[in-house]
Write a protein that holds these residues in place. Structure first.
Motif, PDB file in Angstrom:
ATOM      1  N   GLY A  43     -28.935  23.251  61.189  1.00 12.91           N
ATOM      2  CA  GLY A  43     -28.349  23.138  59.860  1.00 12.91           C
ATOM      3  C   GLY A  43     -29.219  23.594  58.708  1.00 12.91           C
ATOM      4  N   ASN A  44     -30.521  23.405  58.819  1.00  9.39           N
ATOM      5  CA  ASN A  44     -31.402  23.728  57.697  1.00  9.39           C
ATOM      6  C   ASN A  44     -32.813  24.047  58.210  1.00  9.39           C
ATOM      7  OD1 ASN A  44     -32.649  23.991  55.248  1.00  9.39           O
ATOM      8  ND2 ASN A  44     -31.895  22.068  54.401  1.00  9.39           N
ATOM      9  N   PRO A  45     -32.968  25.182  58.881  1.00 12.26           N
ATOM     10  CA  PRO A  45     -34.287  25.511  59.436  1.00 12.26           C
ATOM     11  C   PRO A  45     -35.382  25.630  58.376  1.00 12.26           C
ATOM     12  CG  PRO A  45     -32.779  27.368  59.646  1.00 12.26           C
ATOM     13  CD  PRO A  45     -31.980  26.213  59.155  1.00 12.26           C
ATOM     14  N   ASP A  46     -35.016  26.052  57.165  1.00 18.80           N
ATOM     15  CA  ASP A  46     -36.025  26.148  56.105  1.00 18.80           C
ATOM     16  C   ASP A  46     -36.630  24.780  55.799  1.00 18.80           C
ATOM     17  OD1 ASP A  46     -35.694  28.865  55.879  1.00 18.80           O
ATOM     18  OD2 ASP A  46     -34.302  28.731  54.183  1.00 18.80           O
ATOM     19  N   GLN A  47     -35.798  23.748  55.791  1.00 16.68           N
ATOM     20  CA  GLN A  47     -36.290  22.389  55.551  1.00 16.68           C
ATOM     21  C   GLN A  47     -37.240  21.965  56.670  1.00 16.68           C
ATOM     22  OE1 GLN A  47     -33.331  19.291  55.348  1.00 16.68           O
ATOM     23  NE2 GLN A  47     -34.816  17.731  54.798  1.00 16.68           N
ATOM     24  N   LEU A  48     -36.885  22.276  57.914  1.00 11.75           N
ATOM     25  CA  LEU A  48     -37.758  21.934  59.030  1.00 11.75           C
ATOM     26  C   LEU A  48     -39.110  22.615  58.891  1.00 11.75           C
ATOM     27  CD1 LEU A  48     -38.411  20.703  61.800  1.00 11.75           C
ATOM     28  CD2 LEU A  48     -37.373  22.747  62.818  1.00 11.75           C
ATOM     29  N   PHE A  49     -39.113  23.910  58.615  1.00  5.72           N
ATOM     30  CA  PHE A  49     -40.385  24.619  58.503  1.00  5.72           C
ATOM     31  C   PHE A  49     -41.192  24.150  57.301  1.00  5.72           C
ATOM     32  CE2 PHE A  49     -38.023  27.563  61.270  1.00  5.72           C
ATOM     33  CZ  PHE A  49     -38.879  27.500  62.360  1.00  5.72           C
ATOM     34  N   SER A  50     -40.517  23.745  56.256  1.00  6.96           N
ATOM     35  CA  SER A  50     -41.208  23.167  55.109  1.00  6.96           C
ATOM     36  C   SER A  50     -41.873  21.843  55.505  1.00  6.96           C
ATOM     37  CB  SER A  50     -40.211  22.939  53.970  1.00  6.96           C
ATOM     38  OG  SER A  50     -40.824  22.280  52.899  1.00  6.96           O
ATOM     39  N   MET A  51     -41.171  21.033  56.276  1.00  4.47           N
ATOM     40  CA  MET A  51     -41.731  19.761  56.739  1.00  4.47           C
ATOM     41  C   MET A  51     -42.929  19.998  57.658  1.00  4.47           C
ATOM     42  SD  MET A  51     -38.176  17.761  57.470  1.00  4.47           S
ATOM     43  CE  MET A  51     -38.677  16.049  57.440  1.00  4.47           C
ATOM     44  N   TYR A  53     -44.891  22.526  57.631  1.00  8.22           N
ATOM     45  CA  TYR A  53     -45.981  23.010  56.782  1.00  8.22           C
ATOM     46  C   TYR A  53     -46.660  21.835  56.071  1.00  8.22           C
ATOM     47  CZ  TYR A  53     -48.416  25.421  53.018  1.00  8.22           C
ATOM     48  OH  TYR A  53     -49.368  25.865  52.143  1.00  8.22           O
ATOM     49  N   ARG A  54     -45.856  20.935  55.509  1.00  6.20           N
ATOM     50  CA  ARG A  54     -46.405  19.770  54.805  1.00  6.20           C
ATOM     51  C   ARG A  54     -47.180  18.858  55.751  1.00  6.20           C
ATOM     52  NH1 ARG A  54     -41.302  19.225  52.313  1.00  6.20           N
ATOM     53  NH2 ARG A  54     -40.966  17.415  53.602  1.00  6.20           N
ATOM     54  N   LEU A  55     -46.741  18.787  56.993  1.00  8.24           N
ATOM     55  CA  LEU A  55     -47.450  17.964  57.977  1.00  8.24           C
ATOM     56  C   LEU A  55     -48.730  18.637  58.453  1.00  8.24           C
ATOM     57  CD1 LEU A  55     -44.455  16.708  60.136  1.00  8.24           C
ATOM     58  CD2 LEU A  55     -45.841  15.372  58.543  1.00  8.24           C
ATOM     59  N   ASP A  56     -48.905  19.886  58.080  1.00  8.17           N
ATOM     60  CA  ASP A  56     -50.099  20.664  58.436  1.00  8.17           C
ATOM     61  C   ASP A  56     -50.211  20.859  59.947  1.00  8.17           C
ATOM     62  OD1 ASP A  56     -52.386  22.142  57.809  1.00  8.17           O
ATOM     63  OD2 ASP A  56     -53.691  20.405  58.058  1.00  8.17           O
ATOM     64  N   ILE A  57     -49.078  21.213  60.550  1.00  8.65           N
ATOM     65  CA  ILE A  57     -49.075  21.524  61.973  1.00  8.65           C
ATOM     66  C   ILE A  57     -49.408  23.005  62.115  1.00  8.65           C
ATOM     67  CG2 ILE A  57     -47.668  21.674  64.056  1.00  8.65           C
ATOM     68  CD1 ILE A  57     -46.110  19.247  63.003  1.00  8.65           C
ATOM     69  N   SER A  58     -50.325  23.299  62.983  1.00  5.93           N
ATOM     70  CA  SER A  58     -50.819  24.652  63.180  1.00  5.93           C
ATOM     71  C   SER A  58     -49.679  25.637  63.455  1.00  5.93           C
ATOM     72  CB  SER A  58     -51.796  24.663  64.359  1.00  5.93           C
ATOM     73  OG  SER A  58     -51.986  25.952  64.851  1.00  5.93           O
ATOM     74  N   GLU A  59     -49.681  26.733  62.721  1.00  7.69           N
ATOM     75  CA  GLU A  59     -48.669  27.777  62.925  1.00  7.69           C
ATOM     76  C   GLU A  59     -48.745  28.325  64.351  1.00  7.69           C
ATOM     77  OE1 GLU A  59     -47.402  32.113  61.064  1.00  7.69           O
ATOM     78  OE2 GLU A  59     -48.747  30.811  59.920  1.00  7.69           O
ATOM     79  N   ARG A  60     -49.950  28.407  64.869  1.00 11.58           N
ATOM     80  CA  ARG A  60     -50.144  28.879  66.239  1.00 11.58           C
ATOM     81  C   ARG A  60     -49.434  27.960  67.236  1.00 11.58           C
ATOM     82  NH1 ARG A  60     -53.326  27.002  69.888  1.00 11.58           N
ATOM     83  NH2 ARG A  60     -54.571  25.791  68.434  1.00 11.58           N
ATOM     84  N   LEU A  79     -45.249  17.889  68.798  1.00  8.99           N
ATOM     85  CA  LEU A  79     -46.244  18.333  67.815  1.00  8.99           C
ATOM     86  C   LEU A  79     -46.217  17.446  66.575  1.00  8.99           C
ATOM     87  CD1 LEU A  79     -45.818  22.231  67.951  1.00  8.99           C
ATOM     88  CD2 LEU A  79     -47.742  20.877  68.853  1.00  8.99           C
ATOM     89  N   ILE A  80     -45.018  17.103  66.114  1.00 13.36           N
ATOM     90  CA  ILE A  80     -44.869  16.229  64.941  1.00 13.36           C
ATOM     91  C   ILE A  80     -45.468  14.853  65.236  1.00 13.36           C
ATOM     92  CG2 ILE A  80     -43.194  15.000  63.498  1.00 13.36           C
ATOM     93  CD1 ILE A  80     -41.362  17.530  63.889  1.00 13.36           C
ATOM     94  N   TYR A  81     -45.102  14.294  66.368  1.00 18.32           N
ATOM     95  CA  TYR A  81     -45.589  12.972  66.775  1.00 18.32           C
ATOM     96  C   TYR A  81     -47.116  12.968  66.822  1.00 18.32           C
ATOM     97  CZ  TYR A  81     -46.312   8.838  69.696  1.00 18.32           C
ATOM     98  OH  TYR A  81     -46.732   7.633  70.192  1.00 18.32           O
ATOM     99  N   GLU A  82     -47.676  13.934  67.513  1.00 18.61           N
ATOM    100  CA  GLU A  82     -49.130  13.981  67.681  1.00 18.61           C
ATOM    101  C   GLU A  82     -49.851  14.187  66.352  1.00 18.61           C
ATOM    102  OE1 GLU A  82     -49.608  17.016  70.659  1.00 18.61           O
ATOM    103  OE2 GLU A  82     -49.193  15.604  72.293  1.00 18.61           O
ATOM    104  N   ARG A  83     -49.306  15.040  65.484  1.00 20.20           N
ATOM    105  CA  ARG A  83     -49.960  15.298  64.201  1.00 20.20           C
ATOM    106  C   ARG A  83     -49.922  14.068  63.308  1.00 20.20           C
ATOM    107  NH1 ARG A  83     -53.915  16.359  61.472  1.00 20.20           N
ATOM    108  NH2 ARG A  83     -53.616  17.338  59.462  1.00 20.20           N
TER     109      ARG A  83
END
Length: 105
Positions: A43-51, A53-60, A79-83
């Motif tokens: 529904g809103n992939p931009d929101q997910l990628f923004s989140m 980014y804010r969580l500082d999850i490695s792009e790699r 990744l979200i859980y671990e970060r």
């Protein structure tokens, strides 16, 4: 359940709009996050990628999870859980009890 685990549950519930009780397991948290990530991708992939980014999850790490053919949303949820867990542990480790006298306002 430890104070760190409770803080993690409350943080993830608040950040991702999940209804999690205080007795939920790691697997249940990841399942709920997987469901939410799946919703955001659809529904809103931009929101997910923004989140992310804010969580500082490695792009790699994100790219590696998305490059697989199976369980992409679950891998992102992990990744979200671990970060978030890393951040909570780090804050507790580096938090000082009281400010030094010369730093107190």
């Amino acid at each position: 359940m430890s104070a760190t685990e409770l803080e993690l549950i409350h943080t993830l519930a608040g950040d991702f709009g999940l209804e999690l009780n205080d007795r939920v397991s790691r697997e249940q948290i990841i399942a709920a996050l997987t469901w939410r990530v799946d919703q955001l991708i659809a529904g809103n992939p931009d929101q997910l990628f923004s989140m992310l980014y804010r969580l500082d999850i490695s792009e790699r790490k994100i790219k590696a999870a998305m490059a697989t053919e199976t369980e992409v949303t679950k891998k992102i949820a992990v990744l979200i859980y671990e970060r978030q867990l890393e951040k909570i542990i780090s804050r507790k480790h580096f938090r000082s009890e009281a400010p030094e006298d010369d730093l107190a306002w």
